[in-house]
Design an enzyme around this catalytic site. Structure first.
Site, PDB file in Angstrom:
ATOM      1  N   CYS A  89       0.809  -1.226   0.000  1.00 61.17           N
ATOM      2  CA  CYS A  89       0.000   0.000   0.000  1.00 61.17           C
ATOM      3  C   CYS A  89       0.849   1.287   0.000  1.00 61.17           C
ATOM      4  CB  CYS A  89      -0.986  -0.041   1.153  1.00 61.17           C
ATOM      5  SG  CYS A  89      -2.370   1.083   0.912  1.00 61.17           S
ATOM      6  N   ARG A 126     -12.138   6.621  -1.146  1.00 59.89           N
ATOM      7  CA  ARG A 126     -11.188   5.528  -0.935  1.00 59.89           C
ATOM      8  C   ARG A 126     -11.717   4.214  -1.490  1.00 59.89           C
ATOM      9  NH1 ARG A 126      -7.439   7.276   2.646  1.00 59.89           N
ATOM     10  NH2 ARG A 126      -6.669   5.176   3.023  1.00 59.89           N
ATOM     11  N   HIS A 192      -3.451  -5.626   2.299  1.00 57.37           N
ATOM     12  CA  HIS A 192      -3.088  -5.758   3.704  1.00 57.37           C
ATOM     13  C   HIS A 192      -3.640  -7.106   4.149  1.00 57.37           C
ATOM     14  CE1 HIS A 192      -2.125  -1.470   4.188  1.00 57.37           C
ATOM     15  NE2 HIS A 192      -3.211  -1.194   3.510  1.00 57.37           N
TER      16      HIS A 192
HETATM   17  N1  GLN Z   1      -2.049   6.940   2.244  1.00 60.44           N
HETATM   18  C1  GLN Z   1      -2.167   6.041   1.125  1.00 60.44           C
HETATM   19  C2  GLN Z   1      -3.524   6.085   0.443  1.00 60.44           C
HETATM   20  O1  GLN Z   1      -4.554   6.221   1.097  1.00 60.44           O
HETATM   21  C3  GLN Z   1      -1.837   4.630   1.563  1.00 60.44           C
HETATM   22  C4  GLN Z   1      -2.651   4.148   2.711  1.00 60.44           C
HETATM   23  C5  GLN Z   1      -2.261   2.774   3.187  1.00 60.44           C
HETATM   24  O2  GLN Z   1      -1.076   2.420   3.244  1.00 60.44           O
HETATM   25  N2  GLN Z   1      -3.267   2.002   3.575  1.00 60.44           N
HETATM   26  O3  GLN Z   1      -3.611   5.983  -0.776  1.00 60.44           O
END
Ligand code: GLN
Length: 246
Positions: A89, A126, A192
């Site tokens: 990520c 997101r 993840h």
């Molecule tokens: N900050 C990054 C995004 O939201 C990665 C987040 C994360 O590692 N879960 O794209």
């Protein structure tokens, strides 16, 4: 093995991936040393055969990125030399040309030809879901969980880590039906979970490549990875695939 900036990049148990890698070696009697490199510390990659970078919230990702920029040439040389690198990520995004901090575009390490763009709906838009992939690195589907704002596009000379095989989940972006990146022995992914606890085949793929490189350096044959009893993980994989529509 080097765990880079575990104090900054450790969302959703990403650090568990390092424990899985180390434990799968110990179960086989293969000695392993894990170096945790915290913010402000540095490491010489000369004796390292596996590097791990987790994901982090925007602020921590920015701090980690400044540290990584100082290691840029060394990291690039390591990857070009076939060093194994797994990045999740936020860590994955930093490896590319540029990524996002809220609405600000930040320069990345440029080690792989990927770019992370802003979402049409801004950083609150997101991609959050369970996800299943088909990857050439595993015979079983690869299961995980994604939560990111950035939309990543692959450039030239790289492959995806896997194609999206579930009815839920997006991976790199809404259009490509693919997640992550593969380049030499570098793997980047949005999964993840932690990824390797759920997908031991991927762990063993990375370990095999790391052991080969380490053995080649010492001019000896790489130890074979004895099979382990992964029946619990395999059973969970089947159940999760069914639940996630894969
Ligand atoms: N900050 C990054 C995004 O939201 C990665 C987040 C994360 O590692 N879960 O794209």
């Amino acid at each position: 093995m080097a765990h880079l900036f575990p104090d900054l990049l450790n969302l959703y148990g990403d650090g568990g991936n390092v424990r899985v890698l180390a434990q799968r070696l110990r179960w086989r009697g293969v000695p392993v040393e894990v170096r945790r490199v915290n913010h402000g510390e540095s490491i010489d990659l000369a004796g390292v055969d596996l590097v791990f970078l987790g994901g982090g919230p925007d602020r921590e990702q920015r701090l980690a990125s400044s540290e990584l920029m100082r290691m840029r040439d060394e990291l690039r040389a390591y990857v070009e030399d076939g060093g194994v690198l797994l990045a999740i990520c936020g860590g994955y995004q930093i490896l590319g040309r540029e990524w996002l901090l809220g609405d600000e575009v930040v320069e990345g390490l440029g080690i792989v030809d990927i770019t992370t763009e802003r979402a049409a709906g801004g950083s609150a838009d997101r991609l959050i879901d369970n996800i299943v992939l088909r990857s050439p690195l595993a015979t079983l589907p690869v299961v995980g969980y994604e939560n990111h704002a950035g939309r990543t596009r692959l450039g030239t000379g790289v492959e995806a880590f896997g194609s999206v095989a579930s009815t839920m989940g997006c991976g790199n972006n809404e259009a490509d039906k693919a997640d992550g990146v593969r380049y030499k022995n570098l793997v980047g992914t949005y999964l993840h979970g932690p990824l390797l606890a759920k997908n031991p085949e991927v762990a063993d793929h990375l370990l095999a490549r790391a052991l080969e490189r380490s053995a080649a350096r010492s001019g000896i044959a790489a130890p074979a990875l004895a099979p382990l009893d992964d029946s619990v993980e395999t059973g969970a994989n089947e159940a999760l695939c069914k639940r996630f529509g894969a």
